[in-house]
Structure formats: C-alpha cells, structure tokens
Design an enzyme around this catalytic site. Structure first.
Site, mmCIF file in Angstrom:
data_model
loop_
_atom_site.group_PDB
_atom_site.id
_atom_site.type_symbol
_atom_site.label_atom_id
_atom_site.label_comp_id
_atom_site.label_asym_id
_atom_site.label_seq_id
_atom_site.Cartn_x
_atom_site.Cartn_y
_atom_site.Cartn_z
ATOM 1 N N TRP A 310 10.604 21.094 -13.198
ATOM 2 C CA TRP A 310 11.119 20.364 -12.030
ATOM 3 C C TRP A 310 12.560 20.773 -11.778
ATOM 4 O O TRP A 310 13.301 21.041 -12.723
ATOM 5 C CB TRP A 310 11.044 18.850 -12.281
ATOM 6 C CG TRP A 310 9.674 18.357 -12.635
ATOM 7 C CD1 TRP A 310 9.244 17.951 -13.862
ATOM 8 C CD2 TRP A 310 8.547 18.231 -11.766
ATOM 9 N NE1 TRP A 310 7.920 17.579 -13.808
ATOM 10 C CE2 TRP A 310 7.463 17.739 -12.531
ATOM 11 C CE3 TRP A 310 8.337 18.483 -10.405
ATOM 12 C CZ2 TRP A 310 6.208 17.499 -11.996
ATOM 13 C CZ3 TRP A 310 7.082 18.240 -9.874
ATOM 14 C CH2 TRP A 310 6.036 17.756 -10.657
ATOM 15 N N TRP A 386 0.967 8.087 -6.973
ATOM 16 C CA TRP A 386 1.929 9.152 -7.287
ATOM 17 C C TRP A 386 1.244 10.347 -7.925
ATOM 18 O O TRP A 386 1.517 11.498 -7.584
ATOM 19 C CB TRP A 386 3.074 8.623 -8.166
ATOM 20 C CG TRP A 386 4.143 8.046 -7.300
ATOM 21 C CD1 TRP A 386 4.296 6.735 -6.957
ATOM 22 C CD2 TRP A 386 5.155 8.776 -6.593
ATOM 23 N NE1 TRP A 386 5.348 6.599 -6.090
ATOM 24 C CE2 TRP A 386 5.892 7.830 -5.853
ATOM 25 C CE3 TRP A 386 5.513 10.115 -6.503
ATOM 26 C CZ2 TRP A 386 6.976 8.204 -5.035
ATOM 27 C CZ3 TRP A 386 6.590 10.491 -5.697
ATOM 28 C CH2 TRP A 386 7.297 9.536 -4.979
HETATM 29 P P1 FAD Z 1 -4.824 -2.026 3.479
HETATM 30 O O1 FAD Z 1 -4.926 -0.707 4.120
HETATM 31 O O2 FAD Z 1 -5.095 -3.212 4.300
HETATM 32 O O3 FAD Z 1 -5.814 -1.994 2.214
HETATM 33 C C1 FAD Z 1 -6.335 -3.188 1.610
HETATM 34 C C2 FAD Z 1 -5.992 -3.251 0.143
HETATM 35 O O4 FAD Z 1 -6.621 -2.202 -0.571
HETATM 36 C C3 FAD Z 1 -4.516 -3.097 -0.151
HETATM 37 O O5 FAD Z 1 -3.831 -4.314 0.028
HETATM 38 C C4 FAD Z 1 -4.532 -2.615 -1.597
HETATM 39 O O6 FAD Z 1 -4.660 -3.687 -2.490
HETATM 40 C C5 FAD Z 1 -5.792 -1.777 -1.649
HETATM 41 N N1 FAD Z 1 -5.478 -0.358 -1.449
HETATM 42 C C6 FAD Z 1 -5.367 0.296 -0.268
HETATM 43 N N2 FAD Z 1 -5.140 1.605 -0.473
HETATM 44 C C7 FAD Z 1 -5.082 1.774 -1.806
HETATM 45 C C8 FAD Z 1 -4.867 2.899 -2.640
HETATM 46 N N3 FAD Z 1 -4.687 4.137 -2.148
HETATM 47 N N4 FAD Z 1 -4.839 2.716 -3.974
HETATM 48 C C9 FAD Z 1 -5.054 1.491 -4.508
HETATM 49 N N5 FAD Z 1 -5.272 0.400 -3.765
HETATM 50 C C10 FAD Z 1 -5.284 0.531 -2.435
HETATM 51 N N6 FAD Z 1 -0.609 -0.117 -3.560
HETATM 52 C C11 FAD Z 1 -0.200 -1.219 -4.210
HETATM 53 O O7 FAD Z 1 -0.824 -2.283 -4.046
HETATM 54 N N7 FAD Z 1 0.879 -1.190 -5.047
HETATM 55 C C12 FAD Z 1 1.610 -0.053 -5.261
HETATM 56 O O8 FAD Z 1 2.556 -0.066 -6.047
HETATM 57 C C13 FAD Z 1 1.211 1.118 -4.562
HETATM 58 N N8 FAD Z 1 1.914 2.272 -4.685
HETATM 59 C C14 FAD Z 1 1.499 3.405 -4.026
HETATM 60 C C15 FAD Z 1 2.208 4.600 -4.188
HETATM 61 C C16 FAD Z 1 1.799 5.755 -3.548
HETATM 62 C C17 FAD Z 1 2.558 7.033 -3.757
HETATM 63 C C18 FAD Z 1 0.669 5.730 -2.707
HETATM 64 C C19 FAD Z 1 0.207 6.970 -1.994
HETATM 65 C C20 FAD Z 1 -0.052 4.555 -2.533
HETATM 66 C C21 FAD Z 1 0.346 3.380 -3.178
HETATM 67 N N9 FAD Z 1 -0.351 2.157 -3.011
HETATM 68 C C22 FAD Z 1 0.068 1.050 -3.695
HETATM 69 C C23 FAD Z 1 -1.594 2.098 -2.218
HETATM 70 C C24 FAD Z 1 -1.425 1.723 -0.734
HETATM 71 O O9 FAD Z 1 -0.427 2.495 -0.142
HETATM 72 C C25 FAD Z 1 -1.100 0.238 -0.512
HETATM 73 O O10 FAD Z 1 -2.006 -0.555 -1.246
HETATM 74 C C26 FAD Z 1 -1.238 -0.142 0.972
HETATM 75 O O11 FAD Z 1 -0.365 0.625 1.743
HETATM 76 C C27 FAD Z 1 -0.929 -1.609 1.143
HETATM 77 O O12 FAD Z 1 -0.972 -1.987 2.479
HETATM 78 P P2 FAD Z 1 -2.111 -2.970 3.017
HETATM 79 O O13 FAD Z 1 -2.197 -4.160 2.159
HETATM 80 O O14 FAD Z 1 -1.874 -3.166 4.460
HETATM 81 O O15 FAD Z 1 -3.398 -2.075 2.761
#
Ligand code: FAD
Length: 475
Positions: A310, A386
């Site tokens: 890195w 990540w």
């Molecule tokens: P919606 O689109 O309404 O989805 C409904 C629920 O599904 C979310 O509330 C969440 O609980 C779950 N979900 C959705 N996408 C994902 C996913 N890719 N992975 C796991 N669960 C998901 N989510 C977190 O809850 N906490 C974090 O710390 C987190 N860090 C992230 C870091 C990175 C780099 C990335 C790419 C994604 C991360 N996510 C994380 C997943 C996702 O981005 C968020 O859950 C989402 O944006 C939350 O918004 P929402 O409740 O409107 O999701």
C-alpha cells in the site's frame, strides 16, 4: 425465580427472543441489564453518533420495560474484562437463577459470553442464548458439503428456499409482569455527546418509530426500490440500517412485513425482492464472521492480499476523509458521511473503491474511518463491504475491476443533483461539467474554491493493478 435479560444490540420489546423467554414464566421476577463499556467501545471504533442513538433508544426501552414491571439496571465498567466481576456481583445481589441474552457474533463479544457463561456455570446460574439478529442462525445455511458458502448467490438461493418453506416466527411481546420487580431502574450514565448529534427525523428513535418507518417503507417505498436504489439523489432506500444495527428492529420483522404487503416477493423480481436480497447480504456477512472469525481481526479473507504494498499516503487519506479529493462524487459521499453519519450504499462502494484503488491506501484505514463515523456501523457489514470493494474478500469485486470515479458520478448522479447538495462550492458549474469541474474552470479562467483531482485516475489504476499483480504471486 429471578431472571436476568441482558440487552445488547436488541433494543426492542417485540420479536426479542431472549426477553420473551425470560418472561414466559409469569411467576418469575425479571430484571433487565445494559452494560456501558466505554473503553471497549473506543477499541471497537464505535462512532459518537451510534452511541447517541443507542443512548436515546435506551431511554425509551427503559420506559417501555418499566411499564411492564421490568427495571433496567446498568453496569458501567471500562471493558468486557472488567465486566466479569461486576456481572457476577450483580447476579449475586439479585439472586439470579437464569440469564437470557441474544447472541452477538463478533469475536470479543463471543469470548465475553463464553467467559461469563463459565462463571455462571460455577454458581449454578443457567445461561440461555438466542438467535435474534439474523434471519437464520449462523451455521444453519450450509453448502452440500456442510460448509459456509463463500459465494453470495447460492447462499441467497438457500436462504430464499428456507424462507419459502419455513414459517418466519417472531417472538411474542411480553405482557405486564404478574410480580413487578421491586428493584429500582438505574439512572442512565450520560454517554451521549455533542459530536454524536444526529437527525432524529432521518433515523427513527425507539422501536415503535422504527416499526412505523418499516411499515411506511414497505407500503410506499419498496415498490420503486429496484430502480431507484442506486441513485443517491433520490434518497429512496429504507434508511433502516441504523435501527437494524442496534436492534430496534429485527431482520425477521423486516421480511415478515414485506411478505405481508408483497406476498410474492420471494418468487417475483421487483422492489420487494431486491430489498429482501439486501437483507440476505446482511445475513451473509454475519454468517461469514462466525465461520471465519479472523475477519474480526482485520485480516483479509484472501490472505495473499496481505502482500499488497500500500502507498498509505497520509495527505491523500486526509483529503479522502475530508471530502477534498477533487472527484465530486467521492467528495459528496464523504461529506454526507461526515455531516450525517450515514452514506448511500452506491457511494460507500465508490468511496471505498477510490481509497483503495485510486489512492492505494490499505482498506483497513477506510474501514476504521467508516466505523468511527457511521451511525449504522456494524462490523460484519462494514468489513464485508470494505473487503468487497478492496477485492480482498469472499465473492468480492475482482481486483482488476476498478471503478472510474468520474464515470460513476455520471452514471449514478447524472444531473449532479446529489453533488450540488453536498458541494455548494460547485454551485455555478454547469450540469454538463459537474463531474469534472476543473476542466470547466480552466476554460472559463475561473478559480474554484474546490480541490483539483489529487490523482490522475488512469495512472492510479495502473499502479494498483501492478500492486495487486505483484501480491498475487503469493497465492
Ligand atoms: P437499504 O437499501 O434499505 O437496505 C435494507 C437493509 O439491508 C439495510 O438497512 C442493511 O441492514 C441491509 N443491507 C443493505 N445492503 C447491504 C450490504 N451490502 N451488506 C450488508 N447489509 C446490507 N451496512 C451497515 O449496516 N453497516 C455498516 O457499517 C456498513 N458499512 C458498509 C461499508 C461499505 C464499504 C459498503 C460498500 C457497504 C456497507 N454497508 C453497511 C452496507 C450498506 O451500504 C448499508 O447497509 C445501506 O447503505 C444502509 O442504507 P439503508 O438502510 O437505506 O439500506
């Protein structure tokens, strides 16, 4: 009988299996417990916003429990290690016979539970753990060879099959206790801070408010989810992640509600099906954490990626943290994160990819920064996201697929509406130039109060490809 229910990331009365089990015997006196462990939280990079959110939710929970004759007592101790003694003293003081709790899957939390269970065992106190934060227990969705899936799609298929053949059961709401406890509820030590202020309209506080938001999203929001979910300017996702992270809602409640309003969501494509699929991603990463506990120790799933050299340029990292990279879509996402504690999923992918693959900064720096900022910080989802973006994880983006941040902006924020919301210094830049404002400024001979790109994407991409290819020799 004296029962102790130990609350963790399950701050709700409905569909709380540990609480329901503790309340089944109506003759038993039930006491609830919450542990304040500030040093442990710091070690886990819990954000000030998530702490404030928990603090507010606890106030509501304490009141709801009180109305049912259950006091909420607090242990305030630095770490899980120091907790052990205080926990046992509390059990002794209240003559506890049984302890009930819902499982947590992170490594320190599992070790804490094993330790406390062993101590309880010595005192003839029975401990009972329950699955509450996932749709299915980790370890119960396995390949034909009895292993955890390393690829999401077959995992998702297996979960969908289980959902269509097994009834989703939510635990009962406990009634008013026949013998309300005479123990006094503790005053909540104030661990909320100014730095942790968040928008209570965007993030529902307490489980009733979270349920209302879920119902509203299921009725009116989920229909267009498949089409709109990638467009940050539309702000059309559920925004329930913060509530799910601290357990104001359970994933089961979410799926049950969706299926009640959209009975064909498991068979037909569409908004409801896509949303359920996101909840399955959430389960996937949690199941993975249990099968691969080294993920909790910031180790990559693909061990060869530990050989990547890195660049870890601190100035680049600061520019990324502050939203000053000169790439508008990245900067808008980072400023949304810094100012609200939440970032749209598409932008989490873009910003993570930019840090790792344009700046060649170790993904663990980004993971930690996100955790320190996010109101919905969750080890499994954050680590999963990540490692996906950094191509170090299971079923991750292939290392040679590198987002072009400018093209991502053009595709997912075509009119630049989201960018303008977070970068007011680009107000006068015309729509067609919003993704490359420096080109417009140079042409107009204008000086913008906005950074020029800190790297050249094509060169950065080449350097990253080389770094990954070097490391691949260790596969
Ligand atoms: P919606 O689109 O309404 O989805 C409904 C629920 O599904 C979310 O509330 C969440 O609980 C779950 N979900 C959705 N996408 C994902 C996913 N890719 N992975 C796991 N669960 C998901 N989510 C977190 O809850 N906490 C974090 O710390 C987190 N860090 C992230 C870091 C990175 C780099 C990335 C790419 C994604 C991360 N996510 C994380 C997943 C996702 O981005 C968020 O859950 C989402 O944006 C939350 O918004 P929402 O409740 O409107 O999701």
């Amino acid at each position: 009988q004296q029962h102790l229910v130990w609350f963790r990331h399950d701050l709700r009365l409905r569909d709380n299996p540990a609480l329901s089990a503790a309340c089944i015997d109506n003759e038993a006196e039930v006491i609830a417990l919450w542990c304040v462990t500030p040093e442990q939280w710091t070690q886990h990079n819990v954000s000030a916003r998530q702490l404030n959110y928990q603090y507010d939710a606890l106030g509501i929970l304490q009141q709801d429990l009180k109305e049912r004759g259950i006091p909420l007592v607090i242990i305030n101790t630095p770490t899980y290690k120091t907790l052990e003694k205080e926990f046992m003293q509390l059990c002794e003081k209240h003559k506890i016979d049984k302890v009930f709790y819902n499982y947590q899957y992170e490594i320190n939390e599992r070790q804490r539970d094993q330790q406390i269970e062993a101590l309880c065992h010595q005192q003839d106190i029975v401990c009972q753990g329950f699955t509450d934060s996932t749709l299915f227990s980790p370890g119960s969705v396995l390949t034909g060879q009895g292993k955890m899936y390393h690829v999401f799609t077959p995992f998702s298929r297996a979960v969908l099959k289980k959902l269509s053949t097994e009834e989703i059961e939510c635990s009962a709401l406990p009634h008013q206790r026949k013998h309300p406890s005479a123990v006094k509820s503790s005053t909540l030590p104030n661990f909320s801070t100014k730095a942790g202020e968040y928008d209570t309209k965007r993030f529902p506080v307490g489980h009733d408010a979270a349920l209302t938001r879920l119902r509203e999203f299921s009725k009116n929001g989920v229909e267009g989810y498949a089409e709109q979910r990638d467009l940050p300017a539309e702000d059309d996702t559920s925004r329930l992640s913060a509530a799910l992270a601290i357990g104001l809602l359970s994933a089961k409640q979410c799926v049950k509600r969706i299926l009640a309003d959209h009975p064909h969501a498991l068979e037909q494509a569409g908004g409801a099906a896509t949303w359920v699929n996101e909840l399955i991603w959430r389960d996937f990463y949690r199941h993975l954490l249990v099968a691969e506990p080294q993920l909790c120790r910031y180790q990559p799933f693909q061990t060869w990626t530990d050989h990547i050299r890195w660049q870890n340029n601190k100035q680049h990292f600061s520019a990324w943290c502050e939203g000053n990279t000169g790439f508008p879509i990245v900067d808008a996402g980072m400023r949304q994160l810094n100012q609200t504690g939440w970032m749209h999923n598409r932008l989490r992918m873009v910003c993570a990819s930019f840090l790792v693959k344009d700046l060649l900064v170790d993904w663990r720096w980004g993971e930690r920064y996100f955790s320190e900022q996010l109101i919905d910080g969750d080890l499994a989802a954050n680590n999963g996201g990540w490692q996906w973006a950094a191509s170090t994880g299971t079923d991750a983006a292939p290392y040679f697929r590198i987002f072009n941040p400018t093209r991502q902006g053009e595709r997912f924020d075509p009119k630049g509406a989201f960018i303008r919301q977070w970068l007011p210094e680009l107000e006068e830049v015309p729509e067609k130039n919003i993704h490359e404002p420096w080109l417009w400024a140079d042409k107009q001979n204008k000086k913008l109060d906005y950074s020029r790109p800190i790297v050249e994407h094509r060169q950065a991409r080449e350097a990253t490809l080389q770094a990954f290819e070097q490391a691949r020799k260790y596969r």
